[in-house]
Design a protein around this motif. Structure first.
Motif, PDB file in Angstrom:
ATOM      1  N   HIS A 183       0.654  -1.188  -0.088  1.00  0.00           N
ATOM      2  CA  HIS A 183       0.128  -0.031  -0.110  1.00  0.00           C
ATOM      3  C   HIS A 183       0.939   1.253   0.007  1.00  0.00           C
ATOM      4  N   GLY A 184       2.357   0.959  -0.199  1.00  0.00           N
ATOM      5  CA  GLY A 184       2.952   2.319  -0.111  1.00  0.00           C
ATOM      6  C   GLY A 184       3.231   3.193   0.838  1.00  0.00           C
ATOM      7  N   TYR A 185       3.056   2.514   2.170  1.00  0.00           N
ATOM      8  CA  TYR A 185       3.223   3.368   3.582  1.00  0.00           C
ATOM      9  C   TYR A 185       4.901   3.228   3.605  1.00  0.00           C
ATOM     10  N   THR A 186       5.407   4.387   4.308  1.00  0.00           N
ATOM     11  CA  THR A 186       6.530   4.218   5.040  1.00  0.00           C
ATOM     12  C   THR A 186       6.547   3.959   6.554  1.00  0.00           C
ATOM     13  N   GLU A 187       7.164   3.048   7.024  1.00  0.00           N
ATOM     14  CA  GLU A 187       6.868   2.702   8.475  1.00  0.00           C
ATOM     15  C   GLU A 187       7.834   3.635   9.317  1.00  0.00           C
ATOM     16  N   VAL A 188       7.178   4.045  10.350  1.00  0.00           N
ATOM     17  CA  VAL A 188       7.776   4.858  11.435  1.00  0.00           C
ATOM     18  C   VAL A 188       7.385   4.157  12.728  1.00  0.00           C
ATOM     19  N   LEU A 189       8.619   4.149  13.717  1.00  0.00           N
ATOM     20  CA  LEU A 189       8.251   3.659  15.094  1.00  0.00           C
ATOM     21  C   LEU A 189       8.472   5.040  16.023  1.00  0.00           C
ATOM     22  N   PRO A 190       7.322   5.574  16.495  1.00  0.00           N
ATOM     23  CA  PRO A 190       7.648   6.818  17.087  1.00  0.00           C
ATOM     24  C   PRO A 190       7.691   6.459  18.587  1.00  0.00           C
ATOM     25  N   PRO A 191       7.634   7.620  19.575  1.00  0.00           N
ATOM     26  CA  PRO A 191       7.856   7.329  20.716  1.00  0.00           C
ATOM     27  C   PRO A 191       6.528   7.455  21.223  1.00  0.00           C
ATOM     28  N   TYR A 192       6.266   6.833  22.671  1.00  0.00           N
ATOM     29  CA  TYR A 192       5.067   6.421  23.023  1.00  0.00           C
ATOM     30  C   TYR A 192       4.712   7.627  23.978  1.00  0.00           C
ATOM     31  N   LEU A 193       5.588   8.474  24.483  1.00  0.00           N
ATOM     32  CA  LEU A 193       5.273   9.720  25.457  1.00  0.00           C
ATOM     33  C   LEU A 193       5.358  10.938  24.290  1.00  0.00           C
ATOM     34  N   VAL A 194       4.318  11.834  24.564  1.00  0.00           N
ATOM     35  CA  VAL A 194       4.591  13.016  23.585  1.00  0.00           C
ATOM     36  C   VAL A 194       4.138  14.333  24.417  1.00  0.00           C
ATOM     37  N   ARG A 195       4.447  15.628  23.737  1.00  0.00           N
ATOM     38  CA  ARG A 195       4.306  16.670  24.760  1.00  0.00           C
ATOM     39  C   ARG A 195       2.881  17.159  24.597  1.00  0.00           C
ATOM     40  N   PRO A 196       2.564  17.917  25.368  1.00  0.00           N
ATOM     41  CA  PRO A 196       0.926  18.424  25.268  1.00  0.00           C
ATOM     42  C   PRO A 196       0.824  18.967  24.066  1.00  0.00           C
ATOM     43  N   ASP A 217       5.440  13.499  36.854  1.00  0.00           N
ATOM     44  CA  ASP A 217       6.433  14.173  37.110  1.00  0.00           C
ATOM     45  C   ASP A 217       7.094  14.985  35.825  1.00  0.00           C
ATOM     46  N   ASP A 218       6.540  14.592  34.811  1.00  0.00           N
ATOM     47  CA  ASP A 218       6.693  15.224  33.693  1.00  0.00           C
ATOM     48  C   ASP A 218       5.726  15.433  32.779  1.00  0.00           C
ATOM     49  N   ASP A 219       5.727  16.688  32.152  1.00  0.00           N
ATOM     50  CA  ASP A 219       4.700  17.224  31.312  1.00  0.00           C
ATOM     51  C   ASP A 219       4.548  16.409  29.857  1.00  0.00           C
ATOM     52  N   LEU A 220       4.367  14.793  29.905  1.00  0.00           N
ATOM     53  CA  LEU A 220       4.263  14.233  29.035  1.00  0.00           C
ATOM     54  C   LEU A 220       3.081  13.374  28.999  1.00  0.00           C
ATOM     55  N   TYR A 221       2.231  12.901  27.850  1.00  0.00           N
ATOM     56  CA  TYR A 221       1.229  12.026  27.821  1.00  0.00           C
ATOM     57  C   TYR A 221       1.575  10.515  27.206  1.00  0.00           C
ATOM     58  N   LEU A 222       1.151   9.556  27.562  1.00  0.00           N
ATOM     59  CA  LEU A 222       1.335   8.349  26.940  1.00  0.00           C
ATOM     60  C   LEU A 222       0.345   8.353  25.866  1.00  0.00           C
ATOM     61  N   VAL A 223       0.683   7.936  24.710  1.00  0.00           N
ATOM     62  CA  VAL A 223      -0.064   8.181  23.491  1.00  0.00           C
ATOM     63  C   VAL A 223      -1.329   7.308  23.381  1.00  0.00           C
ATOM     64  N   PRO A 224      -2.509   7.760  23.184  1.00  0.00           N
ATOM     65  CA  PRO A 224      -3.711   7.249  23.033  1.00  0.00           C
ATOM     66  C   PRO A 224      -3.818   6.496  21.786  1.00  0.00           C
ATOM     67  N   THR A 225      -3.014   6.784  20.790  1.00  0.00           N
ATOM     68  CA  THR A 225      -3.056   6.379  19.199  1.00  0.00           C
ATOM     69  C   THR A 225      -1.772   6.786  18.713  1.00  0.00           C
ATOM     70  N   ALA A 226      -1.057   5.891  17.718  1.00  0.00           N
ATOM     71  CA  ALA A 226       0.017   6.466  17.073  1.00  0.00           C
ATOM     72  C   ALA A 226      -0.398   7.683  16.408  1.00  0.00           C
ATOM     73  N   GLU A 227      -1.542   7.811  15.931  1.00  0.00           N
ATOM     74  CA  GLU A 227      -2.121   9.167  15.213  1.00  0.00           C
ATOM     75  C   GLU A 227      -1.141  10.528  15.902  1.00  0.00           C
ATOM     76  N   VAL A 228      -1.145  10.371  17.060  1.00  0.00           N
ATOM     77  CA  VAL A 228      -0.578  11.694  17.800  1.00  0.00           C
ATOM     78  C   VAL A 228       0.818  11.892  17.416  1.00  0.00           C
ATOM     79  N   PRO A 229       1.770  10.953  17.871  1.00  0.00           N
ATOM     80  CA  PRO A 229       3.052  11.303  17.510  1.00  0.00           C
ATOM     81  C   PRO A 229       3.535  11.208  15.847  1.00  0.00           C
TER      82      PRO A 229
END
Length: 419
Positions: A183-196, A217-229
């Motif tokens: 399907h022509g996608y390029t794979e990425v493996l992103p972080p699971y923690l993201v900034r607000p 203790d850090d201003d980070l969120y655990l990703v609810p979906t890979a869509e975010v990162p």
RNA sequence: GGAGCGAUCGCCUAGCUGGUCGAGGGCGCCGCACUGGAAAUGCGGUAUACGGGGUCAACUCGUAUCGAGGGUUCGAAUCCCUCUCGCUCCGCCA
């Protein structure tokens, strides 16, 4: 984020959009704050222009009278600027709460009862015996361990064992391979923690506050979906039109608090605080946006066809589609043991709604001004529920389960999981 | 966790003894010239946002923007303070 100028000129579009989505939109308050801000801005700008001229004229040696006048000008400007900053911050905040109006092809409706089935593939499998739900099959096969999952993490967590764990891993690998190779996608493996700001960019904040896990203790969120990162990969960038469309596929674990789902789907491997998902994300030129949605949805369906799983595609009605979406399809797979449809993919077109929030632009042609691009994403697919459907659809009377053909190479050639 | 360095226009970079700096240079890009065509070369152009005017288009005027916020000053990219982010080194760790 919706464009302020458009809201100013056509507030009814956004009132209507919110009404169709059965959501609130602070349109009137925005108009009011905006009008005030505009008035104030011309005042401040006039004062600034005056100061600039006077200061340049008295360059080096302002007389005492000039100095006094300029000082009072400065005071006026500072006061005006402070109030203006307040109004503009308020305006920006309010704009984050205006939902993206649905596309005109989206049917009107209150909830899932008004969703439209656009197509169905395959037939429900027939059995010469009573098919079991996946959690019972899983118990017999020894591949689920919910008790110990609860012991170590609580409700809505799962432990997979043996061939179950392997099957899940096989699904992830296979789906990534289909996406990248066919399907022509390029794979990425992103972080699971993201900034607000990433959460704001995809509109998971501020509207859906409470959905994601936040670190203490850090201003980070655990990703609810890979869509975010993945969507935020290109935030604050201007991309070359020649690079579009950019298509990414990413596997991540997804973490959701499921705060509003008390008592729902409490049995089985269906609704979890942590689950695996492969996500497709597309960055496209505005003109092709809705065609891209069809393509994207097609990719999700293709995976289910290859697995031979009976499924259907629903066009979400306005009231069931969410704050940020412009148009959305859900893909549901039939789980014959539970006798119900399971949502395994949600394919959405956002228009430039996310691109505005995350400031992702492209330059249509060399020398032209940058425009916001369009974003889309869709699951391809949510792994646990696909695994459920496989177990239930491919079960035998003795409790064993046939491994779907495409996954066998990923399971060391294993054809059947047996108790 | 400790120490240091840095953040300027699509990219790289100059400016940092305060006004003439929205800001120079290079690259990239666009137009023109040259050419049979191209390269090279030369000339010109090339930020964003908001607001006013406008045949709501081209365009034009104003204001802001040199990581963010605050301060000093008649005047700040330039001086002071706070914060954020990035990089390097040390420590620690997989």
């Amino acid at each position: 984020m919706i464009p302020l100028a458009e809201l100013r000129d056509h507030p009814e579009r956004f009132r209507e959009g919110a009404r169709r989505k059965r959501e609130e939109a602070p349109v009137d308050e925005i108009l009011e704050v905006d009008a005030g801000a505009r008035r104030l801005r011309s005042e401040v700008e006039a004062a600034q222009a005056e100061r600039r001229r006077a200061s340049a004229a008295s360059r080096g040696a302002p007389s005492p009278e000039q100095r006094e006048r300029l000082n009072s000008l400065r005071a006026r400007i500072q006061e005006g600027e402070a109030r203006l900053a307040e109004l503009e911050a308020r305006l920006q905040e309010l704009l984050l709460y205006v939902p993206n109006p649905p596309h005109e092809s989206v049917p009107d409706g209150d909830d899932e009862r008004s969703n439209v089935t656009v197509r169905t593939w395959g037939e429900p499998p027939r059995f010469g015996f009573e098919p079991l739900p996946h959690h019972e099959l899983g118990d017999r096969l020894g591949i689920f361990d919910f008790e110990r999952a609860a012991k170590i993490s609580g409700a809505r967590f799962a432990v997979l064992r043996g061939e179950g764990a392997r099957l899940q891993r096989a699904l992830i690998s296979w789906m990534l391979d289909v996406a990248t190779r066919e399907h022509g996608y390029t794979e990425v493996l992103p972080p699971y923690l993201v900034r607000p700001e990433c959460m704001v960019g995809t509109a998971n904040l501020p509207d859906k506050e409470g959905m994601a896990y936040q670190l203490r203790d850090d201003d980070l969120y655990l990703v609810p979906t890979a869509e975010v990162p993945v969507t935020n990969l290109y935030r604050e960038e201007i991309l070359d039109a020649a690079r579009l469309p950019i298509c990414h596929v990413a596997y991540t674990a997804c973490f959701r608090r499921e705060a509003g789902a008390a008592g729902k789907d409490t049995r089985g491997y269906v609704r979890l605080h942590q689950f695996d998902k492969v996500e497709m994300v597309r960055f496209v030129v505005p003109e092709s946006s809705l065609d891209e949605l069809e393509t994207l949805t097609g990719h999700a369906e293709h995976l289910l066809r290859r697995l031979g799983l009976h499924h259907r595609v629903l066009l979400m009605c306005s009231g069931d589609m969410g704050f940020a979406q412009w148009k959305k399809y859900d893909v549901e797979v039939w789980a014959p043991g539970m006798r119900r449809w399971l949502e395994v993919s949600s394919c959405s077109a956002f228009g430039d709604f996310q691109a505005r929030r995350a400031n992702i632009r492209y330059r249509p042609a060399p020398g032209e001004r940058p425009r916001f691009l369009h974003t889309l994403n869709g699951s391809g697919l949510a792994v646990p529920r696909v695994l459920d459907a496989i177990l239930e659809a491919r079960q035998r009377e003795d409790g064993s389960v046939d491994v779907p053909e495409p996954l066998r190479p990923y399971m060391g050639g294993l054809e059947r999981i047996t108790p």
